[in-house]
Design a protein around this motif. Structure first.
Motif, PDB file in Angstrom:
ATOM      1  N   PHE A  86       7.634  -1.813  16.608  1.00 24.19           N
ATOM      2  CA  PHE A  86       7.600  -1.627  15.164  1.00 24.19           C
ATOM      3  C   PHE A  86       7.956  -2.908  14.405  1.00 24.19           C
ATOM      4  O   PHE A  86       7.373  -3.191  13.356  1.00 24.19           O
ATOM      5  CB  PHE A  86       8.551  -0.496  14.750  1.00 24.19           C
ATOM      6  N   CYS A  87       8.914  -3.674  14.916  1.00 18.80           N
ATOM      7  CA  CYS A  87       9.322  -4.876  14.177  1.00 18.80           C
ATOM      8  C   CYS A  87       8.202  -5.928  14.154  1.00 18.80           C
ATOM      9  O   CYS A  87       8.052  -6.661  13.178  1.00 18.80           O
ATOM     10  CB  CYS A  87      10.565  -5.482  14.798  1.00 18.80           C
ATOM     11  N   ILE A  88       7.431  -6.016  15.206  1.00 20.71           N
ATOM     12  CA  ILE A  88       6.413  -7.077  15.291  1.00 20.71           C
ATOM     13  C   ILE A  88       5.052  -6.608  14.773  1.00 20.71           C
ATOM     14  O   ILE A  88       4.366  -7.330  14.048  1.00 20.71           O
ATOM     15  CB  ILE A  88       6.309  -7.581  16.743  1.00 20.71           C
ATOM     16  N   PHE A  89       4.662  -5.406  15.135  1.00 15.82           N
ATOM     17  CA  PHE A  89       3.278  -4.980  14.829  1.00 15.82           C
ATOM     18  C   PHE A  89       3.160  -4.069  13.620  1.00 15.82           C
ATOM     19  O   PHE A  89       2.065  -3.925  13.072  1.00 15.82           O
ATOM     20  CB  PHE A  89       2.692  -4.269  16.061  1.00 15.82           C
ATOM     21  N   ALA A  90       4.234  -3.432  13.175  1.00 15.82           N
ATOM     22  CA  ALA A  90       4.104  -2.545  12.012  1.00 15.82           C
ATOM     23  C   ALA A  90       3.696  -3.299  10.749  1.00 15.82           C
ATOM     24  O   ALA A  90       2.779  -2.866  10.020  1.00 15.82           O
ATOM     25  CB  ALA A  90       5.417  -1.784  11.797  1.00 15.82           C
ATOM     26  N   PRO A  91       4.309  -4.460  10.412  1.00 18.44           N
ATOM     27  CA  PRO A  91       3.868  -5.179   9.201  1.00 18.44           C
ATOM     28  C   PRO A  91       2.410  -5.620   9.266  1.00 18.44           C
ATOM     29  O   PRO A  91       1.688  -5.584   8.257  1.00 18.44           O
ATOM     30  CB  PRO A  91       4.813  -6.386   9.155  1.00 18.44           C
ATOM     31  N   LYS A  92       1.964  -6.017  10.440  1.00 16.25           N
ATOM     32  CA  LYS A  92       0.575  -6.504  10.574  1.00 16.25           C
ATOM     33  C   LYS A  92      -0.401  -5.348  10.426  1.00 16.25           C
ATOM     34  O   LYS A  92      -1.455  -5.480   9.771  1.00 16.25           O
ATOM     35  CB  LYS A  92       0.384  -7.181  11.927  1.00 16.25           C
ATOM     36  N   CYS A  93      -0.089  -4.218  11.042  1.00 11.36           N
ATOM     37  CA  CYS A  93      -0.977  -3.056  10.908  1.00 11.36           C
ATOM     38  C   CYS A  93      -1.013  -2.564   9.460  1.00 11.36           C
ATOM     39  O   CYS A  93      -2.049  -2.068   8.989  1.00 11.36           O
ATOM     40  CB  CYS A  93      -0.504  -1.933  11.826  1.00 11.36           C
ATOM     41  N   PHE A  94       0.137  -2.692   8.773  1.00 11.16           N
ATOM     42  CA  PHE A  94       0.182  -2.287   7.382  1.00 11.16           C
ATOM     43  C   PHE A  94      -0.807  -3.119   6.550  1.00 11.16           C
ATOM     44  O   PHE A  94      -1.527  -2.594   5.702  1.00 11.16           O
ATOM     45  CB  PHE A  94       1.615  -2.454   6.844  1.00 11.16           C
ATOM     46  N   ILE A  95      -0.857  -4.469   6.790  1.00  9.07           N
ATOM     47  CA  ILE A  95      -1.788  -5.337   6.046  1.00  9.07           C
ATOM     48  C   ILE A  95      -3.229  -5.047   6.440  1.00  9.07           C
ATOM     49  O   ILE A  95      -4.136  -4.966   5.601  1.00  9.07           O
ATOM     50  CB  ILE A  95      -1.439  -6.821   6.285  1.00  9.07           C
ATOM     51  N   ILE A  96      -3.434  -4.891   7.781  1.00  8.95           N
ATOM     52  CA  ILE A  96      -4.814  -4.688   8.257  1.00  8.95           C
ATOM     53  C   ILE A  96      -5.384  -3.394   7.724  1.00  8.95           C
ATOM     54  O   ILE A  96      -6.536  -3.330   7.263  1.00  8.95           O
ATOM     55  CB  ILE A  96      -4.855  -4.711   9.789  1.00  8.95           C
TER      56      ILE A  96
END
Length: 889
Positions: free
Chosen positions: A864-874
């Motif tokens: 969640f710390c690494i991929f949640a922000p990126k998935c949120f933008i994508i």
């Protein structure tokens, strides 16, 4: 000798008997029994009572009996010489003992084989149950020309002015070489200490009298109290009475027997609940105190060593308090008392008494002899006259020299037809001859000793040659012969002395209730020496049934518990403490609990060891299902992120964050979620090896990817500086993949595969160190070092990654993954630092659950710390997923 009379008066009222009798000999300067000083005045050496029974003979045998129980009150006004009046209250059984002695002597005098040609006479006195009076009576028996006093105090010399018909002849001046008596242990001790003639007692039972160094001139036909006390102790031990109350008379009889009983029972765990000592002088108040103690005590079995009159008073007090249901154990002194048995007042108290009694024996012809006694044939027999007065309420015709008492003068004269034939009276009751038989044996023992001394045929004690007296008989000569007596009585009983004692023989008796409600004496066993023979089915206890009474301070601890002594209380008083987990006691009254073997555990009742049940984290239980669900959910989420990144792999966000390492990181996270499933289920050899290998490889791969990503970010921003182009050559795509492989291979090849799993792999093993019926089957770390190196290597990579990410935290946000990696590694490190104490302190299968939780928590933190922000933008902010947006500051 006038002063001697006053001394006796003072002794009677104030000075202990044993001490002052010894002082008497020292102060007056004579040896008692060898010579009696003559005086014109009344000598006062005569018996306290002027009543006696006398018969002429070649050899005179003395007799001391406790005929009367009520001593007179003596007036100490110091105005005239004291005069000892007769005691009152004639006792029936002691009177029977007197005539047993007379019967035995007459039987011997008529024998043609025992002492042929010689006639045995007797001088019998009453001791009134007072030791000092018994001493006075004994002194009158051994003295020459002894005198008595009339009612005015004037001397009256036996053998002068009297003829043979009145029974007072010159032979009474002969010294008595042997005395049948005394009637108690105290009296016997005194007589043995101060008299030269020896005594043969019929009731003195104190075990102290067996000491020949202290009492060399004492014999008895009564068994030592040691044997009856030991028999009672055996009964108490047999029925497991470990809480017993005791009552004893304050004499050697009571105290020594009580001491023997305690010595025999203490080693078997029997405790004395209370010890009440009664004094004859204050028997009413003492028995009242003892009755109150019995009433208040929890002891249900009461042992009483006392004379029957003392016990009678105690039972009267108990009846007044309405104390019933106590099981009394009787000594021989009162176990056959007809007076108590026939008293309806104490019937409920005395029910079920079990006691030791003197062995019952038969004396042929004695019943006929007793019933044939008549004052008309024995006009000088004051004892028989008194019996006639009590039985028939009339005054028999007296001899010419016998004076009437005032009470007799007031009675009508007897008709002469009165007879003991058919009379039911304790005096004529001959079916229970116990002490009476002891008297009979004592007389025969003396007769056989005299036969060996005086008869010329030394080879056989039953020689037919006549016997004769050539000189005065010395007591020491008779004593030496008595030591060697070993004969068979007319009843066929072998008789001999072992020291002062005869072989111990007792009856065991029981007081049982008849259908009419009265009490009767029933024989229930016997004692021969140290052996006891008991018919248990014949006993009727105080409960009125065959149910043995229970007398314990604390009930026996049931199986599953142990005894714990109460502080400050006897060992018989305790509490029952349940055995601890893993310990059992499988019998009643266990002192301590036993530990079960490692493979076993105690059942719920702590009474048996049962096989411990294997326990492990299963897929079927709630905890296992929960962890499985969370693990599978992590795999699904990771797969979803992987699909999103794969679909948007050409977008700036994915490409700007090193898409190749991102995909490799997602694969490693998926492996982390999947490896947690290996920890669930029954451990096996291969699952134990695989779970630790999968755990180590997955997390090393995961942390290696994060470390390389961080290093790439740092290298990218530093490459803009002059001369830094060479740095980027070491962080190209090939170098990144190589670095991840190197970090992972170190974990796989060097530590896990080569060292740990090859030499000391984890193996499934029950954890017996954990308490409980269920024992956890888990993968035991054969080498803690190997497991520590696995965690240590992962921790080293994590710390390095956290440090690099921390250094890169201030780089531009749009291009910076360092903050995300920093947060993820902080969570990762926090989880695994907390894991160590939680893992160590968690019992059984919960330690496995803690490890799974740590794996899942750290994996979700990274995901969640690494991929949640990126998935949120994508997915939700596609307008920011442009190169322009990423390059903007």
């Amino acid at each position: 000798m006038t002063c001697l009379s006053w001394l006796f008066t003072l002794w009677t009222s104030s000075v202990p008997t044993l001490l002052l009798v010894g002082l008497m000999g020292r102060q007056l300067g004579f040896k008692v029994g060898l010579q009696v000083v003559h005086t014109v005045a009344c000598s006062r050496w005569s018996a306290p009572s002027d009543q006696g029974l006398f018969q002429d003979g070649d050899v005179i045998i003395g007799g001391l009996f406790n005929l009367y129980y009520n001593p007179p009150v003596i007036d100490h006004d110091f105005t005239q010489l004291p005069y000892y009046k007769s005691c009152t209250g004639l006792q029936n059984l002691p009177l029977q003992y007197v005539y047993a002695m007379v019967f035995a002597l007459e039987e011997i005098n008529h024998s043609t084989t025992l002492l042929p040609g010689l006639k045995l006479g007797y001088r019998i006195h009453d001791s009134c149950a007072i030791p000092l009076w018994a001493v006075q009576a004994a002194l009158s028996l051994i003295g020459r020309n002894s005198t008595s006093c009339d009612s005015t105090g004037a001397p009256e010399v036996y053998g002068k002015g009297n003829n043979k018909d009145n029974g007072l002849t010159s032979s009474l001046d002969q010294p008595v070489p042997v005395i049948i008596g005394g009637d108690s242990s105290v009296t016997a001790q005194i007589l043995s200490k101060i008299l030269a003639p020896f005594s043969v007692s019929y009731t003195a039972s104190c075990s102290c009298l067996s000491d020949r160094t202290e009492y060399p001139n004492f014999f008895r036909t009564m068994s030592s109290d040691f044997y009856q006390a030991r028999a009672i102790a055996q009964i108490a031990i047999r029925y497991r009475w470990d809480w017993i109350g005791t009552v004893a008379i304050n004499t050697n009889y009571g105290l020594s027997a009580l001491k023997t009983f305690q010595e025999e029972t203490e080693k078997e765990g029997v405790c004395v609940a209370f010890m009440e000592i009664m004094n004859r002088e204050s028997i009413v108040s003492d028995s009242r105190r003892a009755a109150l103690t019995i009433q208040a005590s929890t002891a249900k079995v009461i042992l009483v060593f006392a004379w029957y009159t003392d016990v009678w008073e105690l039972f009267l007090q108990l009846a007044e308090l309405n104390v019933t249901g106590r099981q009394f154990i009787a000594s021989e002194a009162w176990s056959t008392s007809g007076d108590i048995l026939q008293d309806i007042t104490v019937r409920n108290v005395a029910q079920g008494v079990v006691g030791v009694a003197i062995r019952n024996s038969n004396i042929p012809g004695f019943d006929k002899y007793l019933r044939g006694l008549n004052p008309s044939q024995r006009p000088n027999d004051n004892f028989l006259r008194q019996l006639w007065k009590n039985l028939f309420g009339c005054s028999p015709v007296a001899a010419p020299f016998v004076t009437y008492s005032y009470s007799e003068a007031s009675l009508p004269p007897c008709s002469g037809t009165e007879s003991l034939q058919g009379v039911q009276h304790p005096f004529t009751y001959t079916s229970e001859l116990r002490v009476t038989h002891n008297v009979y044996l004592a007389v025969y023992a003396v007769a056989y000793a005299l036969h060996n001394l005086l008869c010329p045929s030394r080879d056989s004690p039953l020689g037919n040659n006549s016997c004769s007296i050539l000189k005065d008989i010395k007591p020491i000569e008779v004593l030496q012969q008595l030591n060697q007596v070993n004969v068979t009585t007319p009843q066929g009983e072998n008789f001999y002395f072992h020291g002062a004692d005869i072989p111990a023989k007792y009856d065991l008796v029981n007081w049982q209730t008849t259908p009419e409600g009265s009490l009767k004496l029933v024989l229930i066993g016997r004692v021969d020496g140290l052996d006891i023979h008991l018919n248990e089915s014949a006993i009727q206890w105080s409960t009125g049934t065959n149910q043995v009474p229970v007398s314990v301070c604390s009930e026996s601890c049931p199986p599953g518990t142990r005894m714990a002594n109460r502080k400050g209380e006897p060992i018989c008083c305790f509490d029952c403490i349940q055995c601890a987990d893993g310990e059992i006691s499988n019998k009643t009254g266990s002192i301590q609990c036993e530990r079960c073997p490692l493979e076993f555990w105690s059942n719920a009742g702590r009474t048996a060891c049962v096989h411990r049940q294997l326990d492990f984290l299963s897929f079927n239980e709630t905890l296992g299902i929960t962890l499985t669900t969370v693990s599978v959910s992590g795999v699904i989420v990771t797969t979803a992120v992987f699909v999103v990144f794969l679909h948007y792999r050409q977008t700036p966000v994915v490409r700007a964050n090193n898409s190749e390492l991102s995909f490799l990181l997602l694969v490693s996270l998926k492996l982390c979620f999947l490896c947690s499933l290996v920890f669930i289920g029954r451990p096996s050899v291969w699952s134990c090896r695989f779970q630790q290998a999968a755990f180590g490889i997955s997390f090393v791969l995961c942390v290696s990817c994060l470390q390389i990503k961080t290093m790439v970010v740092l290298a990218a921003f530093r490459s803009t500086r002059p001369g830094a182009e060479a740095l980027m050559k070491w962080f190209g795509p090939g170098q990144q993949r190589g670095s991840v492989c190197i970090f992972t291979v170190i974990q796989v090849r060097v530590i896990i595969c080569v060292i740990w799993l090859s030499f000391s792999p984890p193996v499934p093993q029950p954890d017996f160190q954990i308490a409980g019926l269920k024992v956890t089957l888990k993968c035991a770390m054969a080498s803690v070092v190997g497991f520590s190196l696995v965690l240590g290597y992962i921790g080293l990579l994590a710390c390095t990654c956290l440090l690099l990410a921390f250094l890169a935290r201030k780089l531009p946000d749009n291009f910076n993954e360092a903050k995300l990696i920093t947060f993820s590694m902080l969570i990762f490190c926090a989880v695994w630092v907390a894991f160590v104490p939680a893992y160590v302190s968690s019992p059984g299968k919960y330690s496995v659950a803690v490890e799974i939780f740590a794996i899942l928590a750290s994996s979700y933190g990274l995901l969640f710390c690494i991929f949640a922000p990126k998935c949120f933008i994508i997915l939700l902010r596609p307008e920011k997923n442009t190169k322009k947006s990423l390059m903007a500051r």
